[in-house]
Write a protein that holds these residues in place. Structure first.
Motif, PDB file in Angstrom:
ATOM      1  N   LEU A  85      27.279 -21.123   4.123  1.00  0.00           N
ATOM      2  CA  LEU A  85      27.196 -21.876   3.003  1.00  0.00           C
ATOM      3  C   LEU A  85      28.689 -21.831   2.077  1.00  0.00           C
ATOM      4  CD1 LEU A  85      25.837 -23.642   0.738  1.00  0.00           C
ATOM      5  CD2 LEU A  85      24.808 -21.455  -0.201  1.00  0.00           C
ATOM      6  N   PRO A  86      29.093 -20.522   2.026  1.00  0.00           N
ATOM      7  CA  PRO A  86      30.529 -20.444   1.272  1.00  0.00           C
ATOM      8  C   PRO A  86      31.509 -21.232   1.915  1.00  0.00           C
ATOM      9  CG  PRO A  86      29.710 -18.239   1.673  1.00  0.00           C
ATOM     10  CD  PRO A  86      28.765 -19.381   2.564  1.00  0.00           C
ATOM     11  N   LEU A  87      31.423 -21.536   3.336  1.00  0.00           N
ATOM     12  CA  LEU A  87      32.647 -22.444   3.821  1.00  0.00           C
ATOM     13  C   LEU A  87      32.537 -23.833   3.505  1.00  0.00           C
ATOM     14  CD1 LEU A  87      35.088 -23.088   5.718  1.00  0.00           C
ATOM     15  CD2 LEU A  87      33.357 -22.958   7.587  1.00  0.00           C
ATOM     16  N   ALA A  88      30.850 -24.318   3.252  1.00  0.00           N
ATOM     17  CA  ALA A  88      30.662 -25.432   3.018  1.00  0.00           C
ATOM     18  C   ALA A  88      30.708 -25.946   1.646  1.00  0.00           C
ATOM     19  CB  ALA A  88      29.212 -25.706   3.274  1.00  0.00           C
ATOM     20  N   LYS A  89      30.691 -24.877   0.645  1.00  0.00           N
ATOM     21  CA  LYS A  89      31.260 -25.294  -0.664  1.00  0.00           C
ATOM     22  C   LYS A  89      32.737 -25.246  -0.707  1.00  0.00           C
ATOM     23  CE  LYS A  89      27.258 -23.148  -3.063  1.00  0.00           C
ATOM     24  NZ  LYS A  89      26.804 -24.233  -3.782  1.00  0.00           N
ATOM     25  N   ALA A  90      33.478 -24.414  -0.139  1.00  0.00           N
ATOM     26  CA  ALA A  90      34.921 -24.465  -0.110  1.00  0.00           C
ATOM     27  C   ALA A  90      35.583 -25.914   0.185  1.00  0.00           C
ATOM     28  CB  ALA A  90      35.213 -23.452   0.709  1.00  0.00           C
ATOM     29  N   ILE A  91      34.880 -26.424   1.393  1.00  0.00           N
ATOM     30  CA  ILE A  91      35.212 -27.678   1.788  1.00  0.00           C
ATOM     31  C   ILE A  91      34.697 -28.887   0.942  1.00  0.00           C
ATOM     32  CG2 ILE A  91      34.881 -29.678   3.526  1.00  0.00           C
ATOM     33  CD1 ILE A  91      34.833 -27.269   5.843  1.00  0.00           C
ATOM     34  N   ALA A  92      33.643 -28.689   0.356  1.00  0.00           N
ATOM     35  CA  ALA A  92      33.117 -29.757  -0.738  1.00  0.00           C
ATOM     36  C   ALA A  92      33.930 -29.651  -1.827  1.00  0.00           C
ATOM     37  CB  ALA A  92      31.689 -29.360  -1.366  1.00  0.00           C
ATOM     38  N   ALA A  93      34.733 -28.417  -2.281  1.00  0.00           N
ATOM     39  CA  ALA A  93      35.573 -28.324  -3.579  1.00  0.00           C
ATOM     40  C   ALA A  93      36.786 -29.171  -3.247  1.00  0.00           C
ATOM     41  CB  ALA A  93      35.846 -27.009  -3.701  1.00  0.00           C
ATOM     42  N   GLU A  94      37.191 -29.085  -1.902  1.00  0.00           N
ATOM     43  CA  GLU A  94      38.460 -30.132  -1.493  1.00  0.00           C
ATOM     44  C   GLU A  94      38.137 -31.370  -1.977  1.00  0.00           C
ATOM     45  OE1 GLU A  94      40.752 -27.272   1.833  1.00  0.00           O
ATOM     46  OE2 GLU A  94      39.185 -28.923   2.762  1.00  0.00           O
ATOM     47  N   TRP A  95      37.111 -31.997  -1.262  1.00  0.00           N
ATOM     48  CA  TRP A  95      36.695 -33.497  -1.777  1.00  0.00           C
ATOM     49  C   TRP A  95      36.400 -33.576  -3.055  1.00  0.00           C
ATOM     50  CZ3 TRP A  95      36.685 -37.372   1.789  1.00  0.00           C
ATOM     51  CH2 TRP A  95      36.820 -36.988   3.281  1.00  0.00           C
ATOM     52  N   GLU A  96      35.651 -32.531  -3.758  1.00  0.00           N
ATOM     53  CA  GLU A  96      35.566 -32.808  -5.209  1.00  0.00           C
ATOM     54  C   GLU A  96      36.913 -33.076  -6.195  1.00  0.00           C
ATOM     55  OE1 GLU A  96      33.784 -33.426  -8.766  1.00  0.00           O
ATOM     56  OE2 GLU A  96      32.823 -32.967  -6.866  1.00  0.00           O
ATOM     57  N   TYR A  97      38.044 -32.208  -5.485  1.00  0.00           N
ATOM     58  CA  TYR A  97      39.189 -32.214  -6.413  1.00  0.00           C
ATOM     59  C   TYR A  97      40.155 -33.577  -6.211  1.00  0.00           C
ATOM     60  CZ  TYR A  97      37.934 -28.112  -8.660  1.00  0.00           C
ATOM     61  OH  TYR A  97      37.410 -26.962  -9.703  1.00  0.00           O
ATOM     62  N   GLN A  98      39.616 -34.236  -5.145  1.00  0.00           N
ATOM     63  CA  GLN A  98      40.511 -35.410  -4.792  1.00  0.00           C
ATOM     64  C   GLN A  98      40.604 -36.470  -6.104  1.00  0.00           C
ATOM     65  OE1 GLN A  98      42.336 -35.600  -1.686  1.00  0.00           O
ATOM     66  NE2 GLN A  98      41.442 -33.692  -1.784  1.00  0.00           N
ATOM     67  N   GLU A  99      41.841 -36.922  -6.092  1.00  0.00           N
ATOM     68  CA  GLU A  99      42.190 -37.636  -7.264  1.00  0.00           C
ATOM     69  C   GLU A  99      41.474 -39.173  -6.997  1.00  0.00           C
ATOM     70  OE1 GLU A  99      43.741 -36.849 -10.125  1.00  0.00           O
ATOM     71  OE2 GLU A  99      44.247 -35.059  -9.267  1.00  0.00           O
ATOM     72  N   THR A 100      41.217 -39.931  -8.446  1.00  0.00           N
ATOM     73  CA  THR A 100      40.533 -41.503  -8.086  1.00  0.00           C
ATOM     74  C   THR A 100      41.444 -42.254  -7.534  1.00  0.00           C
ATOM     75  OG1 THR A 100      41.109 -41.755 -10.376  1.00  0.00           O
ATOM     76  CG2 THR A 100      38.919 -40.638  -9.982  1.00  0.00           C
ATOM     77  N   ASP A 101      42.928 -42.379  -7.629  1.00  0.00           N
ATOM     78  CA  ASP A 101      43.580 -43.225  -7.069  1.00  0.00           C
ATOM     79  C   ASP A 101      43.740 -42.919  -5.570  1.00  0.00           C
ATOM     80  OD1 ASP A 101      45.156 -40.694  -7.397  1.00  0.00           O
ATOM     81  OD2 ASP A 101      46.947 -41.770  -7.423  1.00  0.00           O
ATOM     82  N   GLY A 102      43.356 -42.025  -4.908  1.00  0.00           N
ATOM     83  CA  GLY A 102      43.504 -42.006  -3.539  1.00  0.00           C
ATOM     84  C   GLY A 102      43.204 -40.544  -3.030  1.00  0.00           C
ATOM     85  N   ILE A 103      42.646 -40.623  -1.724  1.00  0.00           N
ATOM     86  CA  ILE A 103      42.165 -39.475  -1.120  1.00  0.00           C
ATOM     87  C   ILE A 103      43.540 -38.897  -0.321  1.00  0.00           C
ATOM     88  CG2 ILE A 103      40.894 -38.550   0.804  1.00  0.00           C
ATOM     89  CD1 ILE A 103      38.602 -40.513   0.129  1.00  0.00           C
ATOM     90  N   ARG A 104      43.756 -37.540  -0.560  1.00  0.00           N
ATOM     91  CA  ARG A 104      45.014 -36.859   0.098  1.00  0.00           C
ATOM     92  C   ARG A 104      44.397 -35.901   1.120  1.00  0.00           C
ATOM     93  NH1 ARG A 104      45.924 -38.312  -4.898  1.00  0.00           N
ATOM     94  NH2 ARG A 104      47.978 -39.162  -5.627  1.00  0.00           N
TER      95      ARG A 104
END
Length: 340
Positions: free
Chosen positions: A141-160
């Motif tokens: 679960l900690p790894l899943a939450k960390a990867i989810a955080a990477e997707w959460e912090y993507q900007e609205t103008d584009g995925i990096r």
């Protein structure tokens, strides 16, 4: 002599004017052919769907009607024939500075996988999948939450994608390592004799004496740890082409790699690649080295040069930042993937 040859050439061209016409038409043909090949090999398009990093509900072209009935989403690698090709290659956008697509989701969350073994990441109501259309099932679960955080912090103008190193490592562990495990281990062991920590600057040279002293101070403790941990004293050398370590030490390191799980091997591979040292990677894996200690060993010689000649802005500082990301992300991925 030269004037005579030029005069004869011009006179022959006057007598055969069709030669120039033929030559011109052939030149135009080759120009058109070259342009066509270049265009075919490097197409240009502003359409987001032409990106090497795409999102789809079933691995094919999607429309609004499809999206209403589908509840999964996956990261798709480029394919010239999506009907027959099954790719396990990481999307190129994960390894470049590309900005691909716009953020198409609002909420990111995690949930337990359907079989109860592992965790998945949800983008809105869709399950995130790997390049080969497999669920991104993570071991903890900690790894899943960390990867989810990477997707959460993507900007609205584009995925990096280049800001998601944990996602890249997870896909590598799930897609590449299971299929190429023997090859990964073979490549790691192939470079073992040329490991960074085994190479020692000459002591009798005034230009390298300072490097030698720093290596003795910083690297010898890790070599002593290798001897106490595996029972074989490493051989140091002053040759760029490396030396030969004892067969017992080589076998011991290889056995460690063979006993790792897919996430551990993916992390070790990433660490060894960034550090140019399998020993440093194993040191982090076994808890001997912390992130800052590893970075200090990797940059030992270059930091001495920076201290002597100064730091080049836009060069050394970017190298340091890039190394920190590579080492830190792999070490964090290694720790988060372990089940407690």
């Amino acid at each position: 002599m030269a004037n005579s040859l030029i005069t004869k050439t011009l006179n022959s061209l006057k007598r055969n004017p069709k030669f120039l016409t033929t030559l011109s038409s052939q030149s135009q043909f080759h120009t058109r052919l070259f342009t066509s090949n270049a265009t075919a090999q490097d197409p240009q398009s502003d359409d987001p769907s032409s990106s090497t990093f795409t999102f789809s509900s079933d691995g094919k072209e999607t429309n609004d009607k499809t999206l209403k009935n589908d509840h999964s989403i996956y990261v798709k690698a480029p394919s010239s024939n999506p009907q027959t090709t099954s790719s396990v290659t990481m999307p190129m956008s994960f390894m470049t500075g590309s900005i691909v697509g716009k953020r198409f989701y609002n909420e990111v969350k995690t949930r337990e996988s359907d079989d109860g073994i592992g965790w998945t990441v949800m983008l809105d109501y869709r399950t995130l999948k790997t390049p080969s259309n497999r669920p991104l099932k993570l071991p903890t679960l900690p790894l899943a939450k960390a990867i989810a955080a990477e997707w959460e912090y993507q900007e609205t103008d584009g995925i990096r994608p280049f800001t998601m190193p944990l996602m890249k490592l997870a896909c590598t562990a799930l897609e590449r390592v299971p299929l190429t495990r023997p090859k990964v281990i073979e490549q790691l062991m192939k470079k073992f004799n040329q490991d960074l920590v085994f190479c020692r600057a000459p002591e009798d040279n005034v230009l390298t004496r300072g490097v030698h002293e720093r290596q003795v101070d910083k690297i010898d403790p890790i070599l002593d740890w290798v001897e106490s941990e595996f029972g074989f004293k490493p051989v140091v050398y002053s040759c760029f082409f490396g030396g030969k370590q004892e067969d017992g030490l080589i076998k011991a390191i290889e056995n460690i790699l063979k006993k790792t799980d897919d996430c551990e091997l993916a992390a070790i591979d990433a660490l060894a690649s960034a550090a140019h040292s399998l020993v440093i990677a194993v040191g982090i894996f076994r808890g001997k080295l912390q992130i800052e200690e590893a970075i200090e060993l990797i940059r030992l010689e270059e930091d001495l040069q920076v201290d002597k000649w100064g730091l080049v802005e836009g060069g050394h500082d970017l190298d340091i930042a890039d190394l920190r990301v590579q080492i830190s992300s792999a070490a964090v991925f290694l720790g988060l993937s372990r089940r407690i």
